[in-house]
Write an enzyme that holds these catalytic residues in place. Structure first.
Site, short mmCIF file in Angstrom:
data_model
loop_
_atom_site.label_atom_id
_atom_site.label_comp_id
_atom_site.label_asym_id
_atom_site.label_seq_id
_atom_site.Cartn_x
_atom_site.Cartn_y
_atom_site.Cartn_z
N SER A 273 70.66 -81.64 -11.92
CA SER A 273 69.57 -80.99 -11.42
C SER A 273 69.93 -79.50 -10.98
O SER A 273 70.83 -79.19 -10.22
CB SER A 273 68.80 -81.63 -10.11
OG SER A 273 67.94 -80.52 -9.27
N HIS B 105 67.41 -81.01 -15.40
CA HIS B 105 66.35 -81.02 -14.50
C HIS B 105 66.21 -79.91 -13.68
O HIS B 105 67.04 -79.32 -13.16
CB HIS B 105 66.68 -82.36 -13.56
CG HIS B 105 65.46 -82.84 -12.84
ND1 HIS B 105 64.51 -83.52 -13.25
CD2 HIS B 105 65.05 -82.72 -11.30
CE1 HIS B 105 63.77 -83.92 -12.31
NE2 HIS B 105 64.14 -83.26 -11.03
N ASP C 175 63.77 -78.23 -10.56
CA ASP C 175 62.89 -78.58 -9.57
C ASP C 175 62.12 -77.44 -9.07
O ASP C 175 62.73 -76.66 -8.15
CB ASP C 175 63.75 -79.13 -8.33
CG ASP C 175 64.33 -80.70 -8.30
OD1 ASP C 175 63.44 -81.36 -8.88
OD2 ASP C 175 65.58 -80.82 -8.57
N MET D 247 59.58 -75.88 -6.74
CA MET D 247 58.84 -76.27 -5.16
C MET D 247 57.94 -75.02 -4.78
O MET D 247 58.69 -73.91 -4.94
CB MET D 247 59.87 -76.69 -4.30
CG MET D 247 60.91 -77.91 -4.88
SD MET D 247 62.02 -78.29 -3.46
CE MET D 247 62.98 -79.19 -4.52
N HIS E 6 60.02 -80.70 -12.99
CA HIS E 6 59.60 -81.63 -12.12
C HIS E 6 58.91 -80.61 -11.13
O HIS E 6 59.28 -79.86 -10.38
CB HIS E 6 60.68 -82.06 -11.33
CG HIS E 6 60.32 -83.02 -10.15
ND1 HIS E 6 61.13 -83.43 -9.33
CD2 HIS E 6 59.04 -83.49 -9.84
CE1 HIS E 6 60.68 -84.16 -8.43
NE2 HIS E 6 59.28 -84.26 -8.52
N MET F 205 56.83 -79.74 -8.16
CA MET F 205 56.70 -80.15 -6.79
C MET F 205 55.67 -79.15 -6.06
O MET F 205 56.01 -78.27 -5.52
CB MET F 205 57.90 -80.51 -5.91
CG MET F 205 58.38 -81.76 -6.28
SD MET F 205 60.25 -81.77 -5.68
CE MET F 205 60.81 -80.92 -7.31
N MET G 182 60.41 -91.26 -7.31
CA MET G 182 61.54 -90.59 -6.21
C MET G 182 62.10 -91.37 -5.12
O MET G 182 61.53 -92.37 -4.43
CB MET G 182 60.43 -89.41 -5.41
CG MET G 182 59.74 -88.38 -6.15
SD MET G 182 61.14 -87.36 -6.92
CE MET G 182 62.09 -86.68 -5.49
N ASP H 229 65.20 -89.93 -8.95
CA ASP H 229 65.50 -88.84 -8.50
C ASP H 229 65.59 -88.78 -7.12
O ASP H 229 64.69 -89.14 -6.25
CB ASP H 229 64.35 -87.75 -9.14
CG ASP H 229 64.80 -86.28 -8.53
OD1 ASP H 229 65.76 -85.95 -8.15
OD2 ASP H 229 63.79 -85.45 -8.94
C1 DX5 Z 1 64.27 -83.48 -4.76
C2 DX5 Z 1 64.22 -82.93 -5.88
C3 DX5 Z 1 65.81 -83.38 -6.68
C4 DX5 Z 1 66.96 -83.12 -5.87
C5 DX5 Z 1 68.09 -84.22 -6.32
O1 DX5 Z 1 63.20 -83.18 -4.09
O2 DX5 Z 1 63.33 -83.39 -6.89
O3 DX5 Z 1 65.90 -83.33 -8.04
O4 DX5 Z 1 67.44 -81.89 -6.77
O5 DX5 Z 1 69.15 -83.69 -5.72
P1 DX5 Z 1 70.28 -84.87 -5.09
O6 DX5 Z 1 70.52 -85.55 -6.41
O7 DX5 Z 1 71.17 -84.22 -4.55
O8 DX5 Z 1 69.56 -85.77 -4.17
ZN ZN Z 2 63.43 -83.43 -9.07
#
Ligand code: DX5
Ligand code: ZN
Length: 220
Positions: A9, A34, A36, A38, A67, A69, A138, A176
């Protein structure tokens, strides 16, 4: 051993050395990158957006596993497809018409993924399971890297694996949140086959090469 993929990620990487981190991830033998996204609304944190995704695409051949969010993802699917996302995964909690959203992602030429928060039951995915390319479970509450794995999610992965098998679906089953060399095998055993890793990949003492290796070797 069943084939499985590692998806570091990018938000856990050092953004001051982004191109180097991505190159190292690629040479470490990671399978996907990956990303993220947000928005500070669906989750409290604000991270990256389409400009960042597109910039990453210019320096890697790794498939970009995006991903989302964010609230109202329907409004942004085209933007992320144009930014060269390979997979676009949406949260069931954000999609009033999930079947249409999944169809739209596919029509944009991307693989379509669906995901759910830890408190959302697996049954929330039932209507789209037959048509998705990817299901993401998740194993932390979304919002931050570096949180602790929730072992209660092992049963949810097993439940979804059984449903996918009953449908004879080839969809990836991705997990994840808090994935490490200790927790990966627990999820692998119940049928997950894509593993996102933020901290375990990028904060490993030997860098992302060591992180990916440790994750890969955690399943004997
Ligand atoms: C959490 C994200 C994850 C996160 C994972 O909201 O969707 O992808 O970056 O990080 P680790 O592996 O450190 O939990
Ligand atoms: Zn993620």
């Amino acid at each position: 051993m069943n084939k499985f993929l590692i998806a570091p990620s990018i938000i856990a990487s050092d953004f001051t050395r982004l191109a180097d981190e991505i190159a190292a991830t690629e040479s470490a033998g990671a399978d996907w990158l990956h990303m993220d996204v947000m928005d500070g609304h669906f989750v409290p944190t604000i991270t990256i957006g389409p400009l960042f995704v597109e910039a990453c695409k210019r320096v890697t051949k790794l498939p970009l596993d995006v991903h989302l969010m964010i609230s109202n993802p329907d409004q942004y699917l085209e933007v992320f497809a144009k930014a060269c996302a390979n997979n676009i995964t949406v949260h069931v909690e954000t999609c009033p018409n999930l079947l249409e959203t999944i169809a739209k992602i596919k029509s944009l030429g991307c693989k379509a993924g669906v995901t759910l928060n830890p408190l959302t039951p697996a049954s929330a995915l039932d209507e789209v399971l037959p048509i998705v390319d990817l299901v993401l479970v998740m194993s932390v509450t979304p919002g931050y890297s570096g949180q602790v794995f929730m072992p209660e999610m092992i049963g949810k992965v097993e439940e979804i694996r059984n449903k996918l098998n009953a449908l004879r679906s080839q969809a990836w089953l991705e997990v994840d949140g808090g994935i490490t060399a200790d927790t990966l095998p627990l999820m692998y055993k119940v049928g997950a086959n894509v593993f996102v890793a933020g901290n375990a990949a990028f904060k490993h003492p030997q860098g992302v090469a060591g992180g990916v290796r440790a994750l890969r070797e955690s399943v004997a």
